[in-house]
Write a protein that holds these residues in place. Structure first.
Motif, PDB file in Angstrom:
ATOM      1  N   PHE A  82       0.855  -1.167   0.000  1.00 46.33           N
ATOM      2  CA  PHE A  82       0.000   0.000   0.000  1.00 46.33           C
ATOM      3  C   PHE A  82       0.903   1.232   0.000  1.00 46.33           C
ATOM      4  O   PHE A  82       1.248   1.754   1.047  1.00 46.33           O
ATOM      5  N   LEU A  83       1.313   1.681  -1.186  1.00 46.36           N
ATOM      6  CA  LEU A  83       2.222   2.828  -1.274  1.00 46.36           C
ATOM      7  C   LEU A  83       1.587   4.062  -0.655  1.00 46.36           C
ATOM      8  O   LEU A  83       0.374   4.214  -0.740  1.00 46.36           O
ATOM      9  N   PRO A  84       2.391   4.957  -0.033  1.00 44.93           N
ATOM     10  CA  PRO A  84       3.846   4.931   0.020  1.00 44.93           C
ATOM     11  C   PRO A  84       4.424   4.110   1.172  1.00 44.93           C
ATOM     12  O   PRO A  84       5.606   4.278   1.478  1.00 44.93           O
ATOM     13  N   ALA A  85       3.660   3.246   1.796  1.00 45.90           N
ATOM     14  CA  ALA A  85       4.258   2.369   2.800  1.00 45.90           C
ATOM     15  C   ALA A  85       5.069   1.289   2.088  1.00 45.90           C
ATOM     16  O   ALA A  85       4.634   0.761   1.077  1.00 45.90           O
ATOM     17  N   PHE A  86       6.216   0.997   2.612  1.00 47.46           N
ATOM     18  CA  PHE A  86       7.049  -0.100   2.109  1.00 47.46           C
ATOM     19  C   PHE A  86       7.435   0.068   0.642  1.00 47.46           C
ATOM     20  O   PHE A  86       7.362  -0.863  -0.167  1.00 47.46           O
ATOM     21  N   ILE A  95      -2.630  -5.215   4.915  1.00 44.91           N
ATOM     22  CA  ILE A  95      -1.646  -5.147   3.841  1.00 44.91           C
ATOM     23  C   ILE A  95      -2.373  -4.778   2.563  1.00 44.91           C
ATOM     24  O   ILE A  95      -3.583  -4.942   2.450  1.00 44.91           O
ATOM     25  N   ASP A 144       8.366   3.473  -7.998  1.00 44.48           N
ATOM     26  CA  ASP A 144       7.306   3.427  -6.983  1.00 44.48           C
ATOM     27  C   ASP A 144       6.725   4.801  -6.673  1.00 44.48           C
ATOM     28  O   ASP A 144       6.011   4.972  -5.685  1.00 44.48           O
ATOM     29  N   PHE A 199      -2.258   5.772   7.725  1.00 42.48           N
ATOM     30  CA  PHE A 199      -2.073   4.335   7.698  1.00 42.48           C
ATOM     31  C   PHE A 199      -0.571   4.074   7.801  1.00 42.48           C
ATOM     32  O   PHE A 199       0.122   3.980   6.793  1.00 42.48           O
ATOM     33  N   PRO A 250       3.061   2.398   8.079  1.00 45.77           N
ATOM     34  CA  PRO A 250       4.104   3.421   8.119  1.00 45.77           C
ATOM     35  C   PRO A 250       4.043   4.442   6.990  1.00 45.77           C
ATOM     36  O   PRO A 250       5.022   5.146   6.766  1.00 45.77           O
ATOM     37  N   ALA A 251       2.943   4.555   6.288  1.00 50.26           N
ATOM     38  CA  ALA A 251       2.822   5.628   5.308  1.00 50.26           C
ATOM     39  C   ALA A 251       2.609   6.954   6.047  1.00 50.26           C
ATOM     40  O   ALA A 251       1.861   7.001   7.020  1.00 50.26           O
TER      41      ALA A 251
END
Lengths: 291, 291, 291, 291
Positions: free
Chosen positions: A201-205, A222, A234, C201, C203-204
């Motif tokens: 789930f951008l911008p996470a990870f 997730i 990304d 959400f 770590p975003a």
């Protein structure tokens, strides 16, 4: 709405917002006796913002020659006085699409399966992969081309040139978990025409191995993200995202399995919307005229 | 879009679909130098179907007198030749709204709390209840009126007459778990102006005690439905629905508690959309122009 | 299950996984004639992993003295031979809880409103704020204390000391959009007893102004995260997260409004689960025994 | 948890709730040096209710002979004194599964595709259909048998007898949009071993043509339900349900297409859970020990 695709056209417009756009467009379409099926519009700000429009209409008897004439006339009679990006796209002529993949099959198979059912308005001419693993699964549907990518940049460029030759004219390239980074040259050649599925789930990870990092962080949801590819990995315009709930009892393999289902659907929706001219890029964002 | 409410108007149109409607409307608005902020439209079928439109625009300096003039002009210059239901609603004049409730507070408090935060464009003049239980909670926000309802039909009619007197002019009546069945006379007096929250995912569990019946049936999701009231109980046009997942470990009280949260949000969204002129009734269905 | 709270106890266990834990615990509870109402367990890995258990049971007639005796006996008869963190928590004695807030009221009011309805098993003794804005809204429910925080670190320490004095014994501190960063001393004094709601959400969008950054990035979902506070800002163990869909038509204020609803529910669920002893911290993650 | 399947067993228990069950079971498993991987339990009411338990454990070196011995011992040493339904199921021996379908392929293909990926613990020996349409798609994965069903009841019985012969020993029959009503004899022969996917959110739209009726009613969510087949059509124990949001702009064909995706996933989850011994039937409901 289940409409006939014959004689049906989609008009996409992007321009600085100013009074009179809708009046000019709808006046022209009315004069042509066009039958408007769907119409969507969006303005980032009526004063000084940008305006976006999608119109789907049909003109009985319209063919490719008639469409050319319509484009010429629209340019002369409507776009004058507006600084307008626009296109008139024939619905009866599906977009040419190629899928790139590596070893993982779930996103790829979802696209091929939906396409076979008639759910994706595309002409999928081939699948290209840097591995042989998925040949058999693919050839059940469309031709498969194996284009390995060597370790050096020179190898990569050679492989991309081979792919460009193979693909010929192409309207959309879909990266269905294609695990090679594309060169800026390749990316810029197909601006807003390459859709990627990122397994988080951008911008996470952002970056590699998102499910492992999601597991380490202990997140409770997730997700997956479909976006256009730009030079910034990304970081391109997001088309669609979705998530699924996970718990402490799921390990990394579970996250990959559950996340795979989200990837399948997020990518399929993004590709479908692109093929139906529902997505307009606005800088690093997208306008998506969903139903 | 956070726009000023002054001088802003919403135009709603329902009519048989035919070419030229959008051209006529947008041509007129352009002539008036109206600045269109949002525009949505829908056609059930471009050939022989019905057409629905919502336009939000502003005209600098427009006041109530100007609006009257605009209505007159619109009728003469635009609606001619179309069999059109239409309204021009001033955004700066919030709708008059009354809430009816009984003993359960969750849906009621959600509405009052959102209204106090400025999230609902309404002028809530009072809450009416057939019980005294919620007086204190309500009077923190707006006046509370106790109108008990006796057992006979005559009692009910008397109570409804009292409520009609109390409410005066009212644009919207919200039944926030009001546990009395209204008479057809009352319902027909306020056609498409009474919104009810039903504590199930209609048409599942029409009627009384839906959570108990959902528990008995062993469903894995429970829901809530906001709809306009018609003479047919639980059969009116649905505005909004939502669900939440439940498991074998939830008993009837758990379902009531979890379902209560869904009721709060489904009702709040339906009321908000009605107040913002986003809902158009089409027979026993609704067109909802969400964002 | 709606069970009586009297005589009901919750047993929480964390220990290295090894055979015999469940047999020892359930054998002991059976010997005591305890009636097990709920039981959940989790092992990160049956070989060399960690084991977590939550048991809810009742012993007719058990009071605080009996509980002390039970704890003594459990320590001697069961925990021997295991390296076990454990607690026996009386359900009839709600946890002492304090809420900290600043100017924004939605998360705070959701907690107070649910608590008043009996949905949160807590003894909320007060709300503390560094601003006066929410005094009136709070005093409708519980006492309000104004503890302003000056600009220097010394000011902050003074304010925290004042808060510590005001709170007295406290089992749970909830930060309902409290906009001050707490000192490490304060955080470490209340390890795993401070729950914060972060308006993204994670770590975003770690850090400030997440809704603005979400809008700039053009995400299609926004979310909220409830987590325990540690010295690392926004990095503590996540208890609960949720998201809501947004579109290109929502501006930053819309995201704040829509996100606020998610914050309310995510925080309320996390707090409810903590109060019901459903959350066990495992390093930087949580085990959450939801139903 | 990705555990080895060798030597791993799942214990399912249903019995009247009474003290000592968990102690007896866990004491026995501890004595056998069994390593418990997962354990779930549920009681409808600790006093006078029913108790359900699922245990997954491994015993190094356990084979089919050892399992027989374990069953004998468990019966003698544990079940005494309880009125217990129980089973000990070897994880290394996948259940025998047959799929029945008619002309529509989406639910069927989802099952075959997941099975091929290793996501379903089954031995799928064949697909049986009353139409030839899907032969080619199926034969890519498993054998296909065409068993047409004539119009009379006698024809139906003959066809069912043919299917029973073809299937041989079978643990699970999945109706992936099989459009024939089965006889009570057939249904009762395979109690709690036939899973059907119904293309609506039951109990809404029981019976035929649910998408058309959902469209007529103007619902805002459509769904699908996986349930065990009983003599009462559409009334059997529900295993799983899910929904998707729809709007006024979707026609009946859109609902079928969107609903098809929900059907695929709801059925796949229900089948997966059944195969993993996660579903226990309790009268007309199910206990589902999800993760």
């Amino acid at each position: 709405m289940t409409e006939s695709k014959e004689s049906t056209v989609r008009l996409l417009i992007t321009c600085p917002d100013q009074p009179g756009i809708v009046a000019a467009v709808s006046g022209y379409l009315h004069k042509k006796n066009a039958n408007i099926i769907h119409s969507d519009q969006h303005s980032t700000d009526p004063e000084g913002g940008r305006f976006f429009m999608r119109n789907e209409f049909f003109l009985p008897g319209l063919d490719m020659d008639g469409l050319e004439e319509l484009r010429r006339e629209f340019r002369e009679e409507v776009t004058n006085g507006f600084v307008m990006d626009w296109s008139l796209n024939p619905v009866w002529k599906p977009k040419k699409m190629v899928i790139l993949c590596s070893k993982v099959d779930h996103a790829l198979m979802e696209l091929l399966w939906r396409w076979k059912r008639g759910d994706l308005e595309a002409d999928i001419s081939m699948v290209i992969s840097n591995h042989q693993d998925l040949r058999e699964s693919v050839e059940h549907f469309v031709p498969f081309h194996y284009v390995p990518v060597g370790p050096s940049l020179r190898d990569k460029v050679t492989a991309e040139d081979t792919m460009i030759d193979l693909m010929g004219d192409v309207d959309l390239i879909v990266l269905a978990r294609y695990m090679q980074i594309l060169t800026p040259d390749f990316v810029n050649r197909f601006t807003c025409r390459i859709i990627n599925i990122h397994h988080s789930f951008l911008p996470a990870f952002v970056g590699a191995d998102p499910y492992r990092r999601a597991h380490q962080r202990g997140v409770k949801l997730i997700g997956a993200t479909a976006h256009y590819i730009t030079e910034q990995l990304d970081e391109g315009p997001i088309i669609e995202q979705d998530v699924i709930r996970v718990t402490h009892s799921h390990d990394v393999d579970d996250l990959k399995r559950l996340g795979g289902d989200i990837e399948r659907h997020v990518l399929a929706r993004a590709v479908k919307w692109h093929l139906e001219d529902r997505v307009i890029v606005d800088g690093n964002k997208t306008i998506v005229f969903r139903r």
